[in-house]
Design a protein around this motif. Structure first.
Motif, PDB file in Angstrom:
ATOM      1  N   GLN A 201       0.834  -1.196   0.000  1.00  0.00           N
ATOM      2  CA  GLN A 201       0.000   0.000   0.000  1.00  0.00           C
ATOM      3  C   GLN A 201       0.874   1.252   0.000  1.00  0.00           C
ATOM      4  O   GLN A 201       1.962   1.254   0.577  1.00  0.00           O
ATOM      5  N   VAL A 202       0.357   2.292  -0.632  1.00  0.00           N
ATOM      6  CA  VAL A 202       0.980   3.611  -0.595  1.00  0.00           C
ATOM      7  C   VAL A 202      -0.071   4.586  -0.062  1.00  0.00           C
ATOM      8  O   VAL A 202      -1.199   4.612  -0.554  1.00  0.00           O
ATOM      9  N   ILE A 203       0.318   5.371   0.934  1.00  0.00           N
ATOM     10  CA  ILE A 203      -0.570   6.364   1.531  1.00  0.00           C
ATOM     11  C   ILE A 203       0.088   7.729   1.362  1.00  0.00           C
ATOM     12  O   ILE A 203       1.240   7.911   1.759  1.00  0.00           O
ATOM     13  N   VAL A 204      -0.630   8.661   0.760  1.00  0.00           N
ATOM     14  CA  VAL A 204      -0.118  10.014   0.560  1.00  0.00           C
ATOM     15  C   VAL A 204      -0.978  10.971   1.361  1.00  0.00           C
ATOM     16  O   VAL A 204      -2.191  11.043   1.170  1.00  0.00           O
ATOM     17  N   SER A 205      -0.337  11.699   2.276  1.00  0.00           N
ATOM     18  CA  SER A 205      -1.015  12.729   3.055  1.00  0.00           C
ATOM     19  C   SER A 205      -0.657  14.084   2.461  1.00  0.00           C
ATOM     20  O   SER A 205       0.520  14.452   2.415  1.00  0.00           O
ATOM     21  N   GLU A 206      -1.677  14.782   2.016  1.00  0.00           N
ATOM     22  CA  GLU A 206      -1.490  16.107   1.430  1.00  0.00           C
ATOM     23  C   GLU A 206      -1.454  17.161   2.543  1.00  0.00           C
ATOM     24  O   GLU A 206      -0.715  18.136   2.473  1.00  0.00           O
ATOM     25  N   THR A 207      -2.288  16.951   3.545  1.00  0.00           N
ATOM     26  CA  THR A 207      -2.318  17.772   4.751  1.00  0.00           C
ATOM     27  C   THR A 207      -2.540  16.811   5.916  1.00  0.00           C
ATOM     28  O   THR A 207      -2.733  15.610   5.710  1.00  0.00           O
ATOM     29  N   ILE A 208      -2.566  17.347   7.136  1.00  0.00           N
ATOM     30  CA  ILE A 208      -2.834  16.461   8.269  1.00  0.00           C
ATOM     31  C   ILE A 208      -4.273  15.948   8.263  1.00  0.00           C
ATOM     32  O   ILE A 208      -4.575  14.949   8.909  1.00  0.00           O
ATOM     33  N   LYS A 209      -5.128  16.586   7.479  1.00  0.00           N
ATOM     34  CA  LYS A 209      -6.530  16.191   7.420  1.00  0.00           C
ATOM     35  C   LYS A 209      -6.885  15.362   6.196  1.00  0.00           C
ATOM     36  O   LYS A 209      -7.934  14.712   6.178  1.00  0.00           O
ATOM     37  N   ASN A 210      -6.073  15.404   5.135  1.00  0.00           N
ATOM     38  CA  ASN A 210      -6.412  14.754   3.871  1.00  0.00           C
ATOM     39  C   ASN A 210      -5.340  13.760   3.459  1.00  0.00           C
ATOM     40  O   ASN A 210      -4.175  14.139   3.311  1.00  0.00           O
ATOM     41  N   LYS A 211      -5.749  12.507   3.248  1.00  0.00           N
ATOM     42  CA  LYS A 211      -4.814  11.527   2.722  1.00  0.00           C
ATOM     43  C   LYS A 211      -5.546  10.547   1.822  1.00  0.00           C
ATOM     44  O   LYS A 211      -6.755  10.361   1.928  1.00  0.00           O
ATOM     45  N   ALA A 212      -4.770   9.943   0.915  1.00  0.00           N
ATOM     46  CA  ALA A 212      -5.306   8.959  -0.026  1.00  0.00           C
ATOM     47  C   ALA A 212      -4.419   7.724   0.032  1.00  0.00           C
ATOM     48  O   ALA A 212      -3.207   7.833   0.194  1.00  0.00           O
ATOM     49  N   SER A 213      -5.038   6.564  -0.107  1.00  0.00           N
ATOM     50  CA  SER A 213      -4.253   5.329  -0.124  1.00  0.00           C
ATOM     51  C   SER A 213      -4.570   4.546  -1.389  1.00  0.00           C
ATOM     52  O   SER A 213      -5.671   4.632  -1.935  1.00  0.00           O
ATOM     53  N   PHE A 214      -3.575   3.784  -1.837  1.00  0.00           N
ATOM     54  CA  PHE A 214      -3.738   2.978  -3.045  1.00  0.00           C
ATOM     55  C   PHE A 214      -2.984   1.671  -2.863  1.00  0.00           C
ATOM     56  O   PHE A 214      -1.863   1.661  -2.353  1.00  0.00           O
ATOM     57  N   SER A 215      -3.632   0.583  -3.275  1.00  0.00           N
ATOM     58  CA  SER A 215      -3.042  -0.751  -3.139  1.00  0.00           C
ATOM     59  C   SER A 215      -2.951  -1.506  -4.461  1.00  0.00           C
ATOM     60  O   SER A 215      -2.859  -2.729  -4.477  1.00  0.00           O
ATOM     61  N   GLY A 216      -3.027  -0.778  -5.567  1.00  0.00           N
ATOM     62  CA  GLY A 216      -2.821  -1.405  -6.865  1.00  0.00           C
ATOM     63  C   GLY A 216      -4.070  -1.866  -7.584  1.00  0.00           C
ATOM     64  O   GLY A 216      -3.992  -2.303  -8.733  1.00  0.00           O
ATOM     65  N   GLU A 217      -5.226  -1.763  -6.943  1.00  0.00           N
ATOM     66  CA  GLU A 217      -6.453  -2.250  -7.576  1.00  0.00           C
ATOM     67  C   GLU A 217      -6.819  -1.420  -8.803  1.00  0.00           C
ATOM     68  O   GLU A 217      -6.740  -0.195  -8.785  1.00  0.00           O
ATOM     69  N   GLY A 218      -7.220  -2.103  -9.861  1.00  0.00           N
ATOM     70  CA  GLY A 218      -7.734  -1.435 -11.046  1.00  0.00           C
ATOM     71  C   GLY A 218      -6.699  -0.917 -12.025  1.00  0.00           C
ATOM     72  O   GLY A 218      -7.061  -0.328 -13.039  1.00  0.00           O
ATOM     73  N   LEU A 219      -5.420  -1.118 -11.739  1.00  0.00           N
ATOM     74  CA  LEU A 219      -4.386  -0.648 -12.677  1.00  0.00           C
ATOM     75  C   LEU A 219      -4.445  -1.422 -13.988  1.00  0.00           C
ATOM     76  O   LEU A 219      -4.690  -2.621 -13.998  1.00  0.00           O
ATOM     77  N   THR A 220      -4.192  -0.707 -15.060  1.00  0.00           N
ATOM     78  CA  THR A 220      -4.108  -1.345 -16.371  1.00  0.00           C
ATOM     79  C   THR A 220      -2.706  -1.127 -16.932  1.00  0.00           C
ATOM     80  O   THR A 220      -1.940  -0.308 -16.428  1.00  0.00           O
ATOM     81  N   ASP A 221      -2.393  -1.855 -17.989  1.00  0.00           N
ATOM     82  CA  ASP A 221      -1.109  -1.649 -18.659  1.00  0.00           C
ATOM     83  C   ASP A 221      -0.990  -0.211 -19.159  1.00  0.00           C
ATOM     84  O   ASP A 221       0.092   0.367 -19.144  1.00  0.00           O
ATOM     85  N   LYS A 222      -2.112   0.371 -19.577  1.00  0.00           N
ATOM     86  CA  LYS A 222      -2.115   1.755 -20.056  1.00  0.00           C
ATOM     87  C   LYS A 222      -1.704   2.714 -18.931  1.00  0.00           C
ATOM     88  O   LYS A 222      -0.958   3.662 -19.160  1.00  0.00           O
ATOM     89  N   ASP A 223      -2.197   2.473 -17.704  1.00  0.00           N
ATOM     90  CA  ASP A 223      -1.815   3.309 -16.559  1.00  0.00           C
ATOM     91  C   ASP A 223      -0.313   3.233 -16.323  1.00  0.00           C
ATOM     92  O   ASP A 223       0.350   4.241 -16.092  1.00  0.00           O
ATOM     93  N   ILE A 224       0.218   2.043 -16.376  1.00  0.00           N
ATOM     94  CA  ILE A 224       1.646   1.826 -16.117  1.00  0.00           C
ATOM     95  C   ILE A 224       2.484   2.468 -17.215  1.00  0.00           C
ATOM     96  O   ILE A 224       3.486   3.120 -16.924  1.00  0.00           O
ATOM     97  N   GLU A 225       2.065   2.323 -18.457  1.00  0.00           N
ATOM     98  CA  GLU A 225       2.792   2.925 -19.579  1.00  0.00           C
ATOM     99  C   GLU A 225       2.776   4.451 -19.499  1.00  0.00           C
ATOM    100  O   GLU A 225       3.706   5.113 -19.927  1.00  0.00           O
ATOM    101  N   ALA A 226       1.693   5.015 -18.924  1.00  0.00           N
ATOM    102  CA  ALA A 226       1.566   6.468 -18.824  1.00  0.00           C
ATOM    103  C   ALA A 226       2.423   7.038 -17.690  1.00  0.00           C
ATOM    104  O   ALA A 226       2.596   8.251 -17.605  1.00  0.00           O
ATOM    105  N   CYS A 227       2.951   6.180 -16.863  1.00  0.00           N
ATOM    106  CA  CYS A 227       3.713   6.637 -15.686  1.00  0.00           C
ATOM    107  C   CYS A 227       5.133   6.997 -16.077  1.00  0.00           C
ATOM    108  O   CYS A 227       6.094   6.313 -15.755  1.00  0.00           O
ATOM    109  N   ILE A 228       5.233   8.112 -16.783  1.00  0.00           N
ATOM    110  CA  ILE A 228       6.534   8.600 -17.203  1.00  0.00           C
ATOM    111  C   ILE A 228       6.842   9.874 -16.434  1.00  0.00           C
ATOM    112  O   ILE A 228       5.943  10.566 -15.966  1.00  0.00           O
ATOM    113  N   VAL A 229       8.115  10.154 -16.302  1.00  0.00           N
ATOM    114  CA  VAL A 229       8.511  11.357 -15.545  1.00  0.00           C
ATOM    115  C   VAL A 229       9.131  12.373 -16.483  1.00  0.00           C
ATOM    116  O   VAL A 229       9.453  12.081 -17.606  1.00  0.00           O
TER     117      VAL A 229
END
Length: 150
Positions: A122-150
């Motif tokens: 899991q990855v948890i990102v806290s933007e502020t002390i009140k707001n955070k989002a977590s992600f565990s890989g669900e729903g990823l597609t090959d297109k999402d991974i290919e788009a992950c360029i820097v």
């Protein structure tokens, strides 16, 4: 069989962004994102927590080396995001809003590319002390991974 354990590491980075979707009109962006759509953007001191899962090594007593986890977080996320304008400096965010949710997805993809398969939980990102989002890989597609360029 070895016990299964969860281990997490917290890191932080500072970055600027503007909540904006280029496929929406200026008015819709203002309505959806409010003051976070200000053209000059704004900044956050983000906190990222990376959780790994796996068997405890019977010889070392560890799931993994914390030094390895620190290096993976640094190379995959911090070196890319810290002290950057997320929307302008990272290609992945040119086509999608730089919300905490999308930053969590981006971080997950980047980390999954440098870590041993099946270790990232899991990855948890806290933007502020009140707001955070977590992600565990669900729903990823090959297109999402290919788009992950820097």
């Amino acid at each position: 069989m070895s016990p299964i354990c969860y281990l997490s590491r917290v890191a932080h980075f500072s970055a600027a962004h503007r909540l904006h979707n280029p496929s929406l009109s200026a008015e819709t962006n203002r309505q959806v994102f409010g003051k976070c759509n200000h053209p000059g953007g704004h900044g956050h001191n983000y906190i990222i927590e990376v959780v790994v899962r796996g068997p405890v090594n019977s010889e070392t007593g560890m799931l993994i080396s914390i030094d390895d986890l620190k290096q993976w977080i640094k190379s995959a996320v911090l070196d890319i995001m810290d002290h950057r304008n997320i929307d302008q400096d990272i290609a992945y965010f040119k086509a999608r809003p730089s919300t905490a949710e999308n930053i969590a997805v981006f971080s997950w993809i980047r980390l999954s590319q440098v870590m041993p398969p099946g270790l990232l939980h899991q990855v948890i990102v806290s933007e502020t002390i009140k707001n955070k989002a977590s992600f565990s890989g669900e729903g990823l597609t090959d297109k999402d991974i290919e788009a992950c360029i820097v």
